[in-house]
Design an enzyme around this catalytic site. Sequence first.
Site, PDB file in Angstrom:
ATOM      1  N   GLU A  29      32.720  46.178  40.463  1.00 20.41           N
ATOM      2  CA  GLU A  29      32.008  47.358  39.933  1.00 20.41           C
ATOM      3  C   GLU A  29      30.874  47.816  40.841  1.00 20.41           C
ATOM      4  O   GLU A  29      29.768  48.100  40.378  1.00 20.41           O
ATOM      5  CB  GLU A  29      31.517  47.063  38.500  1.00 20.41           C
ATOM      6  CG  GLU A  29      32.664  46.727  37.565  1.00 20.41           C
ATOM      7  CD  GLU A  29      32.244  46.246  36.180  1.00 20.41           C
ATOM      8  OE1 GLU A  29      31.044  46.300  35.857  1.00 20.41           O
ATOM      9  OE2 GLU A  29      33.129  45.815  35.409  1.00 20.41           O
TER      10      GLU A  29
ATOM     11  N   ASN B 160      37.222  45.246  42.531  1.00 23.56           N
ATOM     12  CA  ASN B 160      37.685  45.392  41.148  1.00 23.56           C
ATOM     13  C   ASN B 160      36.748  46.341  40.411  1.00 23.56           C
ATOM     14  O   ASN B 160      35.532  46.269  40.579  1.00 23.56           O
ATOM     15  CB  ASN B 160      37.646  43.996  40.497  1.00 23.56           C
ATOM     16  CG  ASN B 160      38.211  43.950  39.099  1.00 23.56           C
ATOM     17  OD1 ASN B 160      39.314  44.442  38.868  1.00 23.56           O
ATOM     18  ND2 ASN B 160      37.475  43.370  38.162  1.00 23.56           N
TER      19      ASN B 160
ATOM     20  N   ASP C 161      43.251  46.242  28.441  1.00 24.32           N
ATOM     21  CA  ASP C 161      43.214  46.316  26.976  1.00 24.32           C
ATOM     22  C   ASP C 161      43.286  47.787  26.585  1.00 24.32           C
ATOM     23  O   ASP C 161      42.992  48.661  27.395  1.00 24.32           O
ATOM     24  CB  ASP C 161      41.998  45.589  26.352  1.00 24.32           C
ATOM     25  CG  ASP C 161      40.661  45.930  26.973  1.00 24.32           C
ATOM     26  OD1 ASP C 161      40.488  47.072  27.440  1.00 24.32           O
ATOM     27  OD2 ASP C 161      39.767  45.059  26.968  1.00 24.32           O
TER      28      ASP C 161
ATOM     29  N   GLU D  85      42.276  43.673  33.923  1.00 25.68           N
ATOM     30  CA  GLU D  85      41.558  43.437  32.657  1.00 25.68           C
ATOM     31  C   GLU D  85      42.118  44.312  31.544  1.00 25.68           C
ATOM     32  O   GLU D  85      41.365  44.848  30.722  1.00 25.68           O
ATOM     33  CB  GLU D  85      40.055  43.716  32.842  1.00 25.68           C
ATOM     34  CG  GLU D  85      39.412  42.912  33.954  1.00 25.68           C
ATOM     35  CD  GLU D  85      37.901  43.098  34.065  1.00 25.68           C
ATOM     36  OE1 GLU D  85      37.290  43.674  33.140  1.00 25.68           O
ATOM     37  OE2 GLU D  85      37.336  42.660  35.080  1.00 25.68           O
TER      38      GLU D  85
ATOM     39  N   HIS E 141      40.635  49.134  31.258  1.00 20.60           N
ATOM     40  CA  HIS E 141      40.125  49.117  29.882  1.00 20.60           C
ATOM     41  C   HIS E 141      40.383  50.517  29.319  1.00 20.60           C
ATOM     42  O   HIS E 141      39.616  51.446  29.566  1.00 20.60           O
ATOM     43  CB  HIS E 141      38.626  48.786  29.861  1.00 20.60           C
ATOM     44  CG  HIS E 141      38.330  47.392  30.306  1.00 20.60           C
ATOM     45  ND1 HIS E 141      38.748  46.285  29.585  1.00 20.60           N
ATOM     46  CD2 HIS E 141      37.685  46.917  31.393  1.00 20.60           C
ATOM     47  CE1 HIS E 141      38.352  45.193  30.214  1.00 20.60           C
ATOM     48  NE2 HIS E 141      37.713  45.542  31.307  1.00 20.60           N
TER      49      HIS E 141
END
Length: 469
Positions: A162, A204, A269, A267, A239
């Site tokens: 990030e 990432n 979701d 990651e 996400h």
Amino acid sequence: MLLTRQRRRAVIAGVVTVATAALGLGLSTQFASAQTTLRGAADDIGIDIGVAVNDSLLQNNQAYRELVAREFNSVTAENVMKMESVQPSQGQFNFAPGDRLVNFAQQNDMSVYGHTLVWHSQSPDWVENLSGTALRQAMENHITTTMNHWEGDIFAWDVVNEVVGDNNGQLRDSFWLQGMGENYIRWAFEAARAADPNADLYMNDYSIDGVNAKSDRYYQIAQDLVARDLLDGMGFQAHLILGQVPGTMEQNLQRFADLGLKVRITELDVRIQMPASQQELEQQAQDFQRVVEICTNIADCSGVTVWGVRDGDSWVPDVFEGYGAPLLFNDNNQPKPAYHAVLEALGGDGGPTTPPTSDPVTTTPPPTGSGCTATLTVQSPWNTGATYAGTVKANQSLSGWTVTWTWPGSERISNAWSIQGTLSGATVTASNVGYNGTLSAGQSTSFGFNITKPDGSTASVPTVTCTPA
Ligand code: G2I
């Protein structure tokens, strides 16, 4: 056993042979394997299906451990490999929780993806107070010591996490940037490359799944790092919000792959505004399926990691008020529609593992006034199939019955129970079997079947005609 980059390649080579043999024998017409776990299916196609693991659940919850080991072939530490956990005080390293995960992974033949070395969040206070050379030395020492400790155990690392902000693709204004200037990203990768030359080195981030200003900035940084042979992969957190898989996601991942990088969904979701309806869970299944398909469509996609196991384990409700249910399993450790969709997207058999016993999706209104009435209910749909329950109710005493209907689309019965007849075509004519033909007035009996629906359409509920024998 260690699952390094090298081993995964060997696995892929083995799969080609097996798949070819299977086709030669004419075993597969739909290219679906008989695999009924995510990791079985993922192993067959040589990619990782990973999961973020919570350390306290790993220690205390046997059902959780069993689920992780059964379904996933790769793990990421949800928190315990972050800097505040690994080096809470300067020079004092705490590897024990991370070692616990590495041991668990090795016992269960899973790979470990490292998350993360340099991040603005979950960093200890002591490092946030440094700047200049002292900060650079602390960063490099953290990278070197951590990667050396897990050298050979961790096949890839999110070296920086990030580092681009949400403002028009500018670098995030973190203490790392403020303390060292923008070269810190390259310095981090140089330290990582030197520490473990065999590990894959990744950047990432979130909100870079589609083509946008933020992913454009990563593309620039990636070009520079690739030219210096410092970068091996790009991680896309994904996400996502229900129904919002970016239309440019595949194109975006492909452009990074075209730089010679691996790409990975790190990651995943898909959050839903609560309470989640059955229809929303079906949409979520499609979203998960699409993301996994994007990965399987790209030769250099190393895998997909979901960010947690059961819905209740997720970070989402803590951060996005009113949202939840973002994962593949419910809080009873049962697979959700999204699980079946992911299994199918990996080439496994997405059929139901636990058909629900209540909360049917749709039911036909029973016609009235005939000798018998019949209903069909979709019990457990997944993307390319469904399980149905049928009932026959006698309005008079019967010595047998026949039900008929016509599928409106690609639906076809693949197997059935408690009925017999002409079952496999578009028009179904099904009669009672030996034990369930004789009914007194008012009595009911049931039957069931699975269908395939290769076009992925919604499982329909045709009108059923029931006729006494
Ligand atoms: O925020 C979601 C993810 C975004 N990308 C990077 C990931 O590392 C990040 O993961 C989350 C974890 O899932 C959470 O579990 O990172 C959060 C921190 O930014 C984690 O939350 C924190 C809680 O906020 C703390 O209260 C808690 O003490 O986890 C900590 C350790 O359990």
